[in-house]
Design an enzyme around this catalytic site. Structure first.
Site, mmCIF file in Angstrom:
data_model
loop_
_atom_site.group_PDB
_atom_site.id
_atom_site.type_symbol
_atom_site.label_atom_id
_atom_site.label_comp_id
_atom_site.label_asym_id
_atom_site.label_seq_id
_atom_site.Cartn_x
_atom_site.Cartn_y
_atom_site.Cartn_z
ATOM 1 N N VAL A 138 0.871 -1.180 0.000
ATOM 2 C CA VAL A 138 0.000 0.000 0.000
ATOM 3 C C VAL A 138 0.906 1.228 0.000
ATOM 4 C CG1 VAL A 138 -1.788 1.224 1.272
ATOM 5 C CG2 VAL A 138 -1.602 -1.270 1.437
ATOM 6 N N ASP A 243 -5.756 24.082 20.778
ATOM 7 C CA ASP A 243 -4.579 24.949 20.842
ATOM 8 C C ASP A 243 -4.952 26.161 21.697
ATOM 9 O OD1 ASP A 243 -3.779 23.130 18.983
ATOM 10 O OD2 ASP A 243 -3.795 24.526 17.276
ATOM 11 N N SER A 282 -3.258 18.551 15.280
ATOM 12 C CA SER A 282 -3.942 18.816 14.022
ATOM 13 C C SER A 282 -4.287 20.293 13.914
ATOM 14 C CB SER A 282 -5.220 17.977 13.938
ATOM 15 O OG SER A 282 -6.128 18.435 14.922
ATOM 16 N N HIS A 487 90.776 68.308 37.617
ATOM 17 C CA HIS A 487 91.917 67.969 38.479
ATOM 18 C C HIS A 487 91.812 68.618 39.857
ATOM 19 C CE1 HIS A 487 93.924 71.837 37.209
ATOM 20 N NE2 HIS A 487 94.427 71.732 38.435
ATOM 21 N N ASP A 549 89.868 68.518 31.056
ATOM 22 C CA ASP A 549 90.018 68.803 32.492
ATOM 23 C C ASP A 549 88.844 69.673 32.950
ATOM 24 O OD1 ASP A 549 90.978 69.161 35.013
ATOM 25 O OD2 ASP A 549 92.569 70.585 34.429
ATOM 26 N N SER A 643 93.158 77.345 39.146
ATOM 27 C CA SER A 643 92.562 76.233 38.394
ATOM 28 C C SER A 643 91.047 76.158 38.573
ATOM 29 C CB SER A 643 93.159 74.909 38.857
ATOM 30 O OG SER A 643 94.303 74.660 38.118
#
Ligand code: 4AZ
Length: 696
Positions: A138, A243, A282, A487, A549, A643
């Protein structure tokens, strides 16, 4: 072998009243005694059943029965469970009105019965029938039109059965037929949103249980608005048996809803809503769509502060709405004594604002920072420090000047910060003015040679003093640095190995720097004693040859710049040959005596080659970093004790005295054809600037 068995079982010769059960997928049935004529008063029934999903197809290969009206006498009857499918009689050869002919009979289900019956006479010796059956598949997919049984989405036929499958995104329900969706976990946390049934506006799936949750912060009230386009399977009498949508909002429940009338607007007054949507197996219905919004209780209207504004500006504010308060240019938000650009307040769930609207206060730059050696004057009345007020920094004249050379004008900006066009928010600095003595040489002094210097004529000169005696000179740079000879800052080295070790360096605490000094041994009113903090030797200093220096002494405190203490300027470039320079110091005079006060000489620079040649005779090298000065015939010269002291020259353009050299060495003092040797400051300038950071 199996085939043979089935075949042998199926061919049966039967007698009256018997019932034969046939369950194979195919078989043969013959009238009793076939192919001989069937007996009278005979009745046999074959009950054929094949598995679910098959039907039975029956056809005759031979048919030869007595013919009668409505097949009353002899007949073959074919039946399904509850209906007669056909009744046959007659002869295939001559009397075909009620014979099966070529036609095959198919059962509606998986069961069929065939009954053969003969009445009391068979005079014409009819031979009966030979029938076959086969099980045929079927195609349920083609045949199941009934919505209750057909596949929801896709149908797949196979021999003996069929199965269903679903489109992408769907799941086959446990009924193996309908297609559901997984939709039980939809969480919405935004304040607005749209929720639709699956596939909306196409029909929603069957056999599904969807759950949509809207979870918002407490204080929000959710309102649902269903669109008019609403279609959920219903029932005319019973309330939503198939539903439905049910809505739970806190303790309240709404629904169930179904049918074609939209539930419209639902004000849940809750911050947490659950929407349950159930569909059975359904129905083809379009579903639903809703928009939800959430709003909280309103807060009172807020007014912007004076000189300020609020954003956004709305007619009403509700829970979670925020308002930013800001002020016009030149104003700041003041809240709890803290100033800021903006302040935010929020409407809370109880309908009150989180804070009061702050006030706008004019930006205030506050008292400007002090400038060392400088001062501030206000250009706006009352010494205002608020927005758009003006100030000007100046340096203490005449000893300090602004670096960089700018106006020093600042104005208070909108943010409350003193701002200048020249330096932005940065501050200028006041640096000592260099090389500009407050006293100038008198004509008398100029003509003397090897003369006593006038007080304050050389305000940058420093006396380096140790154990009660001056031992070297130096020059002030900026207000906390002395440049001297390298120095001067170490003890005598081993002549065999004259390499400078750190142990040879004298300690900064072992000597004093005296500025503003004039007299050699006696105290001066103007003198400043300063303590050295650190010593820095030129990285290329060589004690053996006195190359480079030059050294720097960092003072532990700033010198006070005044009429007698003024730093010297940096040289701007190499000096022209034969330029006249002035050298000063408290060094030895003839007869090895120290002078009573500062001496100075004015001498010309010596050509480098001439100097080199003069010293070559003594096997001494005059390197590039050395400058010689003095007169060929001798006389004016630096000597022991001078110096480190300054050799300066006047820049006629600027009127500034610049440091050209520092006293370094020489062969004796004041001898003819000998020159004093000085370290070239210009060549050391990058190092000096880098170490001292001094800039004028
Ligand atoms: C010294 O001993 C020294 N005639 C300095 C300069 C001169 C000689 C000696 C130059 O410090």
């Amino acid at each position: 072998m199996r085939r043979f068995l089935i075949w042998s079982l199926s061919i049966l010769h039967l007698v009256k009243g018997e019932a034969v059960e046939l369950t194979d997928m195919f078989g043969e049935m013959q009238s009793p005694s076939f192919p001989d004529s069937y007996p009278s008063d005979s009745e046999v029934t074959w009950n054929i059943s094949v598995p679910e999903g098959f039907r039975i197809k029956l056809y005759f290969m031979h048919f030869d029965l007595e013919s009668s009206y409505l097949c009353e006498y002899d007949y073959v009857r074919v039946e399904s469970e509850d209906q007669v499918l056909a009744t046959f009689c007659g002869r295939e050869a001559t009397d075909t009105e009620q014979t099966p002919g070529e036609q095959a009979i198919t059962s509606p289900g998986s069961y069929m019965s065939l009954t053969f019956k003969s009445d009391f006479s068979n005079e014409e010796r009819f031979t009966g029938f030979d029938a076959h059956y086969t099980a045929v598949d079927v195609d349920e997919c083609l045949e199941k039109s009934d919505e209750e049984l057909s596949c929801d989405h896709h149908c797949h036929n196979y021999i003996g059965g069929y199965y269903c499958s679903c489109r992408f995104g769907y799941l086959l329900h446990s009924d193996n037929r309908t297609c559901k969706v997984e939709c039980s976990d939809n969480l919405f946390t935004q304040r607005n949103g749209v929720i639709i049934s699956p596939d909306f506006p196409s029909p929603y799936p069957k056999s599904s249980d969807c759950l949509y949750r809207i979870e918002l912060e407490e204080g929000f009230f959710i309102t649902l608005q269903f669109e008019d386009n609403f279609d959920v399977e219903d029932h005319p009498e019973v309330s939503c048996p198939y539903d439905y949508i049910k809505i739970k909002a806190g303790l309240k429940e709404f629904g169930p809803f179904c049918g074609e009338k939209s539930p419209g607007r639902i004000e849940t007054r809750s911050h947490s809503v659950q929407i349950l949507f159930h569909s059975d197996n359904s129905g083809e219905n379009g579903g639903w769509k809703l928009a939800y919004t959430a709003i909280g209780d309103p807060c009172p209207l807020v007014e912007p502060p004076l000189n300020g504004r609020i954003e956004p500006s709305q007619a009403t504010y509700t829970f979670k709405d925020q308002v930013v308060v800001s002020c016009n240019t030149g104003y700041n938000v003041l809240k709890d004594d803290v100033e800021s650009e903006t302040f935010q307040i929020e409407c809370m769930k109880d309908g009150a604002w989180s804070n009061r609207v702050p006030v706008c206060k004019m930006a205030d730059c506050k008292q400007p920072l002090e400038l060392a050696h400088g001062f501030v004057t206000f250009s706006t009345p009352d010494n205002l420090t608020t927005y758009q007020s003006g100030i000007q920094y100046s340096c203490q004249p005449p000893f300090y000047q602004m670096v960089p050379n700018i106006t020093g004008i600042y104005s208070c900006d909108a943010k409350g910060v003193w701002n200048s066009a020249e330096l932005g928010t940065g501050l200028p600095s006041c640096q000592p003015v260099c090389g500009k003595p407050r006293f100038s040489r008198s004509l008398l002094a100029r003509i003397a040679n090897g003369r006593y210097a006038q007080r304050g004529i050389s305000p940058w000169i420093a006396m380096l003093h140790r154990n009660g005696h001056p031992f070297c000179g130096g020059s002030l740079l900026g207000n906390r640095w002395i440049v001297t000879a390298a120095h001067c800052l170490h003890n005598d080295l081993d002549p065999e190995n004259p390499i400078l070790q750190s142990s040879d360096v004298i300690s900064p605490s072992s000597f004093t720097v005296i500025l503003g000094k004039h007299r050699t041994h006696k105290q001066d009113d103007t003198e400043q004693h300063l303590q050295p903090k650190s010593l820095f030797f030129h990285p290329s200093y060589r004690a053996a040859t006195l190359e480079n220096d030059i050294a720097l002494v960092e003072l532990s405190e700033e010198a006070t710049v005044n009429d007698h203490v003024i730093p010297v300027c940096f040289p701007e470039g190499p000096q022209p040959k034969n330029a006249m320079v002035i050298v000063s110091g408290w060094g030895k005079q003839f007869l090895q005596r120290l002078p009573d006060s500062l001496m100075e000489i004015e001498i010309p620079l010596t050509d480098h080659v001439v100097c080199q040649e003069a010293y070559a005779r003594l096997q001494k090298v005059i390197t590039e970093d050395m400058i010689c000065a003095g007169e060929r015939e001798g006389g004016k010269d630096a000597c022991s004790g001078d110096s480190g002291g300054p050799m300066v020259t006047l820049n006629n353009q600027t009127g500034e005295w610049q440091l050209i050299g520092t006293v370094s060495w020489g062969d004796g003092c004041g001898l003819g054809d000998r020159y004093g040797v000085y370290s070239n400051v210009f060549l050391s300038l990058p190092w000096i600037k880098q170490v001292t950071g001094v800039e004028y």
